[in-house]
Design an enzyme around this catalytic site. Structure first.
Site, PDB file in Angstrom:
ATOM      1  N   HIS A  61      66.071  12.396 -23.112  1.00 37.23           N
ATOM      2  CA  HIS A  61      64.954  13.308 -23.411  1.00 37.23           C
ATOM      3  C   HIS A  61      64.083  12.705 -24.508  1.00 37.23           C
ATOM      4  O   HIS A  61      64.429  12.760 -25.691  1.00 37.23           O
ATOM      5  CB  HIS A  61      65.519  14.661 -23.859  1.00 37.23           C
ATOM      6  CG  HIS A  61      64.484  15.691 -24.191  1.00 37.23           C
ATOM      7  ND1 HIS A  61      64.441  16.917 -23.567  1.00 37.23           N
ATOM      8  CD2 HIS A  61      63.462  15.696 -25.065  1.00 37.23           C
ATOM      9  CE1 HIS A  61      63.432  17.635 -24.060  1.00 37.23           C
ATOM     10  NE2 HIS A  61      62.827  16.906 -24.972  1.00 37.23           N
ATOM     11  N   GLY A  68      53.825  17.003 -28.630  1.00 39.60           N
ATOM     12  CA  GLY A  68      53.059  17.764 -29.628  1.00 39.60           C
ATOM     13  C   GLY A  68      51.789  18.364 -29.073  1.00 39.60           C
ATOM     14  O   GLY A  68      51.712  18.727 -27.905  1.00 39.60           O
ATOM     15  N   GLY A  69      50.770  18.455 -29.932  1.00 39.08           N
ATOM     16  CA  GLY A  69      49.494  19.041 -29.532  1.00 39.08           C
ATOM     17  C   GLY A  69      49.491  20.556 -29.621  1.00 39.08           C
ATOM     18  O   GLY A  69      48.780  21.227 -28.885  1.00 39.08           O
ATOM     19  N   THR A  99      55.057  21.032 -24.197  1.00 35.49           N
ATOM     20  CA  THR A  99      54.045  22.087 -24.295  1.00 35.49           C
ATOM     21  C   THR A  99      52.736  21.648 -23.652  1.00 35.49           C
ATOM     22  O   THR A  99      52.109  22.404 -22.911  1.00 35.49           O
ATOM     23  CB  THR A  99      53.744  22.402 -25.775  1.00 35.49           C
ATOM     24  OG1 THR A  99      54.967  22.645 -26.453  1.00 35.49           O
ATOM     25  CG2 THR A  99      52.839  23.624 -25.898  1.00 35.49           C
ATOM     26  N   ARG A 163      56.130  29.452 -26.009  1.00 34.15           N
ATOM     27  CA  ARG A 163      55.257  28.472 -25.353  1.00 34.15           C
ATOM     28  C   ARG A 163      55.552  28.349 -23.862  1.00 34.15           C
ATOM     29  O   ARG A 163      54.918  27.562 -23.164  1.00 34.15           O
ATOM     30  CB  ARG A 163      55.439  27.101 -26.012  1.00 34.15           C
ATOM     31  CG  ARG A 163      54.947  27.040 -27.441  1.00 34.15           C
ATOM     32  CD  ARG A 163      55.504  25.812 -28.153  1.00 34.15           C
ATOM     33  NE  ARG A 163      56.933  25.953 -28.433  1.00 34.15           N
ATOM     34  CZ  ARG A 163      57.694  25.013 -28.973  1.00 34.15           C
ATOM     35  NH1 ARG A 163      57.165  23.831 -29.274  1.00 34.15           N
ATOM     36  NH2 ARG A 163      58.971  25.226 -29.214  1.00 34.15           N
ATOM     37  N   HIS A 195      64.205  23.140 -21.514  1.00 33.11           N
ATOM     38  CA  HIS A 195      63.964  23.307 -22.952  1.00 33.11           C
ATOM     39  C   HIS A 195      64.326  24.735 -23.325  1.00 33.11           C
ATOM     40  O   HIS A 195      63.852  25.679 -22.716  1.00 33.11           O
ATOM     41  CB  HIS A 195      62.484  23.034 -23.245  1.00 33.11           C
ATOM     42  CG  HIS A 195      62.000  23.627 -24.538  1.00 33.11           C
ATOM     43  ND1 HIS A 195      61.803  22.875 -25.669  1.00 33.11           N
ATOM     44  CD2 HIS A 195      61.670  24.900 -24.866  1.00 33.11           C
ATOM     45  CE1 HIS A 195      61.361  23.670 -26.647  1.00 33.11           C
ATOM     46  NE2 HIS A 195      61.274  24.902 -26.193  1.00 33.11           N
ATOM     47  N   ARG A 227      69.968  24.341 -31.608  1.00 33.42           N
ATOM     48  CA  ARG A 227      68.878  24.808 -32.473  1.00 33.42           C
ATOM     49  C   ARG A 227      69.173  26.185 -33.073  1.00 33.42           C
ATOM     50  O   ARG A 227      68.556  26.571 -34.057  1.00 33.42           O
ATOM     51  CB  ARG A 227      67.553  24.828 -31.712  1.00 33.42           C
ATOM     52  CG  ARG A 227      67.403  25.943 -30.706  1.00 33.42           C
ATOM     53  CD  ARG A 227      66.078  25.850 -29.959  1.00 33.42           C
ATOM     54  NE  ARG A 227      64.950  25.832 -30.858  1.00 33.42           N
ATOM     55  CZ  ARG A 227      63.770  25.257 -30.558  1.00 33.42           C
ATOM     56  NH1 ARG A 227      63.583  24.694 -29.386  1.00 33.42           N
ATOM     57  NH2 ARG A 227      62.787  25.290 -31.419  1.00 33.42           N
ATOM     58  N   ASP A 283      64.733  13.580 -28.443  1.00 28.55           N
ATOM     59  CA  ASP A 283      63.422  14.251 -28.502  1.00 28.55           C
ATOM     60  C   ASP A 283      62.386  13.332 -29.177  1.00 28.55           C
ATOM     61  O   ASP A 283      61.403  13.801 -29.753  1.00 28.55           O
ATOM     62  CB  ASP A 283      63.508  15.593 -29.239  1.00 28.55           C
ATOM     63  CG  ASP A 283      62.525  16.641 -28.692  1.00 28.55           C
ATOM     64  OD1 ASP A 283      61.713  16.300 -27.813  1.00 28.55           O
ATOM     65  OD2 ASP A 283      62.569  17.784 -29.176  1.00 28.55           O
TER      66      ASP A 283
HETATM   67 ZN   LIG Z   1      61.855  20.683 -25.926  1.00 27.93          ZN
END
Ligand SMILES: [Zn+2]
Length: 393
Positions: A61, A68-69, A99, A163, A195, A227, A283
């Protein structure tokens, strides 16, 4: 050119003791405990002096195009340079969109994946991104996976995140079934790489999908499971049902409701869950945002492929046996991704190898039989890395 790697303490990932390896045509041609059996007059000899030799990391991954963004277009992360993978031991990588699957799409991801292959890495990608319907190259998930060599699944499709597209269970099931069948037709991974956000729902959708369909658990492959501590507990349960779950090696602050990757891996292994169903990814190139309640980004870090080796080093400094934790970086990843010729030091496999020194740092990196790092010095530079080096002169 043939290379003879002598006196390597081989972790295949299992501990094989001292072995000698003959490398040629990008592959491991032979492994023996008797050097004489492998002696070839045309081979260049490298004496590893008992240093540990491990399979190259497979990073399942990474945002190879840059991710980003999430706070304006200037926050789009730039693409990851090949040397940012190779110098930290990543010899194979799977690219994903997150995203932003709007200004970046499957075309740009495929182009970057092919570019990494040209640079000498093993590179694959998923089709789609956070959103439903997933962005694809051909207009069909199944066609993307069956007809485009680097495409092995769908991801990273977002669940339990502000998101995400807030997909319904039916939408999730339809996508998962396409991925599963495409995996069967193509012989590729055929996984739905998911995700997971900070949302309280956690893995609820996946449990419901397993209960209400005939789809095998291996199709559902959630990431970022460390997370939140509650999400991690759910992931242990899901692994028990047959899914492979993925830890992200992102930095975790003191007191945060999250497990650092090294802690998460040990907790997983100590839980008695199937040892083959845990992997770690970086990531890399993704953004590591912190949002407020209104979904506005407060701060942003950038994920790095270096987090894999950092995690392994922390584990080794805790005196955890290398062979216990190495599969999560190598063979387990190869198994879920159906990469049959990597992730293990076996005859016939790709010669993707790392040499670790006594400080648990990377001394050498070989990809497909070529030294990308040798004696701690980068040997192969990406197109633009080379240019930057020349400009410095
Ligand atoms: Zn992710």
């Amino acid at each position: 050119m043939l290379k003879l790697l002598c006196n390597a303490r081989v972790f295949a990932p299992e501990d094989l003791g001292i072995r000698h390896l003959l490398i040629g045509a990008g592959k491991i041609l032979a492994i023996s405990d008797k050097k004489d059996e492998l002696s070839a007059s045309v081979a260049t000899e490298f004496d590893l002096q008992g240093r540990r030799l491990v399979p190259g990391f497979i990073d399942g991954h990474a945002h190879v195009t840059g991710g980003g963004g999430e706070a304006g277009l200037k926050t789009r992360v730039p693409p990851v340079m090949p040397g940012q993978f190779t110098t930290v031991g990543v010899t194979s990588v799977v690219g994903v969109l997150g995203t932003d699957d709007t200004t970046r799409d499957t075309r740009s991801l495929l182009a970057q994946t092919y570019a990494l292959r040209e640079e000498g890495l093993g590179a694959w990608c998923h089709t789609g991104g956070y959103h439903v319907p997933p962005v694809t190259f051909t207009g069909s998930i199944r066609d993307d996976i069956v007809f485009l060599h680097p495409v092995i699944g769908v991801g990273e499709l977002a669940l339990s995140d502000h998101r995400s597209s807030q997909p319904t269970l039916d939408e999730l099931l339809r996508i998962a079934s396409d991925v599963h069948v495409a995996g069967m037709i193509s012989g590729k991974a055929g996984i739905l790489h998911l995700h997971l956000g900070d949302g309280e729902r956690g893995l609820e959708h996946i449990f419901a999908a397993l209960q209400q369909s005939e789809l095998p658990a291996r199709v559902f492959n959630p990431t970022h499971i460390n997370r939140r501590k509650g999400l991690f507990e759910q992931a242990l349960e899901l692994a028990g049902k047959g899914s492979t779950v993925d830890i992200t090696a992102f930095p975790v602050a003191e007191g945060e409701d999250a497990w650092p990757a090294d802690v998460a891996l040990l907790k997983y292994l100590d839980s008695g869950a199937a040892e083959a169903r845990i992997t770690i990814s970086s990531d890399g190139g993704g953004c590591l945002p912190v949002f407020n309640e209104q979904g506005e980004m407060l701060q942003m870090g950038i994920g790095s492929p270096a987090s894999l080796m950092k995690t392994l080093k922390v584990l080794l400094e805790k005196d955890v046996p290398l062979e216990r934790v190495l599969p999560a970086f190598t063979s387990n990843v190869a198994d879920i991704l159906r990469f049959h010729d990597r992730g293990r030091i076996h005859v016939g496999n790709a010669a993707d190898l790392l040499v670790l020194d006594e400080n648990h740092d990377i001394n050498d990196v070989m990809i497909a039989g070529t030294w990308h790092v040798h004696d701690g010095v980068q040997q192969v530079f990406g197109q633009f890395e080379k240019r930057q080096n020349e400009e410095k002169k």
